[in-house]
Design a protein around this motif. Structure first.
Motif, PDB file in Angstrom:
ATOM      1  N   GLU A 241      -2.077   1.432 -11.650  1.00 27.41           N
ATOM      2  CA  GLU A 241      -3.356   1.200 -10.971  1.00 27.41           C
ATOM      3  C   GLU A 241      -4.525   1.605 -11.860  1.00 27.41           C
TER       4      GLU A 241
ATOM      5  N   GLU B 243      -4.047  -3.214  -3.084  1.00 24.69           N
ATOM      6  CA  GLU B 243      -2.957  -2.617  -2.307  1.00 24.69           C
ATOM      7  C   GLU B 243      -2.803  -3.396  -0.997  1.00 24.69           C
TER       8      GLU B 243
ATOM      9  N   PRO C 210       0.820  -1.219   0.000  1.00 24.16           N
ATOM     10  CA  PRO C 210       0.000   0.000   0.000  1.00 24.16           C
ATOM     11  C   PRO C 210       0.851   1.266   0.000  1.00 24.16           C
TER      12      PRO C 210
END
Length: 291
Positions: A214, A226, A199
């Motif tokens: 992403e 994530e 993340p």
């Protein structure tokens, strides 16, 4: 890779041979500064806004006051392209330090930040992009604020050198077995059609290409999670890849001499490479979509 002759220095343009700083410069003595690298394709910046936004975030995080606004910096960097008549693939290196002053850990008062930027030729490494690369795993010994793109890169340099000495392209970093990122790129694992990556916390650099990956995944209806993965999870991966401004979307085919999947770039990685090329408007030397 040759460097173009005209450089940005503060808010002016000078020949690279005329760039000089005093020996008491805080970047040299403390690593007291931040930087950015922006990819250039055929004389055009790629993800320029994202990089400039991050440059300002990094400078603010370490309390360096920049001598221009984002709009002014954008104009300066566009002028740098024009003054050098850049038409090829290249990269921009941009750096700011707290300035030049007598060596003292405490911030000096009343001095200007030192800013410089230059452009260097850099062709795409189509062979690596097509065939994939090797990686190794290394313990992540960096500080806790990796979201700041600071000049303090010695742990990254050591990890990258270790990878090079073992015939690998990158070092995949991990803290207590949990993979964070690589020495100079973000890293991803694909399992059962889902992309996993650490993340975007303060423990990794929030890569500009990472943010684009992403979005590519979202557009392609590929689940993007994530969620961190472990070194042990790597052995079970179907595919792996890394991303950065200079590496693009780069398949990883072996880690610590063990194959990833079947040892070839996988279909999801290929889709993301295609999306990158389309987004960056790369019209020649495209990666062959073999999967």
């Amino acid at each position: 890779m040759s460097v173009y002759p005209i450089m940005l220095s503060q808010t002016k343009f000078i020949h690279r041979d005329n760039l000089h700083y005093p020996f008491e410069e805080r970047a040299m003595q403390f690593g007291d500064g931040v930087y950015e690298v922006i990819r250039i394709y055929k004389g055009n910046y790629y993800l320029m806004k994202e990089h400039i936004d991050r440059f300002f975030r990094s400078a603010e995080a370490v309390k360096i006051r920049l001598p221009f606004t984002k709009e002014e910096l954008t104009n300066l960097l566009n002028n740098l392209i024009q003054k050098n008549v850049v038409t090829a693939d290249a990269k921009l290196y941009l750096q700011v330090s707290r300035g030049s002053a007598s060596r003292d850990h405490i911030f000096p008062v009343g001095i200007d930040a030192n800013v410089y930027g230059y452009i260097q030729e850099q062709a795409r490494n189509v062979t690596n992009l097509q065939d994939g690369v090797k990686a190794i795993t290394e313990r992540d010994i960096r500080w806790e604020y990796c979201y700041i793109k600071s000049l303090n890169l010695l742990p990254n340099v050591l990890a990258k050198q270790t990878a090079s000495e073992q015939g690998a392209y990158e070092a995949i970093l991990h803290k207590d077995g949990m993979v964070t990122e690589c020495s100079s790129s973000n890293v991803y694992l694909i399992k059962d059609g889902t992309i996993y990556t650490y993340p975007a916390t303060k423990r990794i650099l929030h890569g500009c290409v990472r943010m684009r990956v992403e979005q590519f995944a979202k557009d392609l209806n590929i689940p993007f999670n994530e969620e961190g993965f472990t070194v042990e999870d790597i052995a079970l991966a179907d595919e792996m890849f890394l991303s950065s401004s200079t590496s693009e979307v780069l398949p990883i085919i072996t880690v610590d001499d063990s194959k990833i999947g079947n040892g070839y770039p996988g279909p999801i990685t290929r889709k993301l490479q295609r999306a990158y090329e389309e987004d960056a408007n790369i019209s020649d030397k495209k990666i062959e979509q073999t999967n």
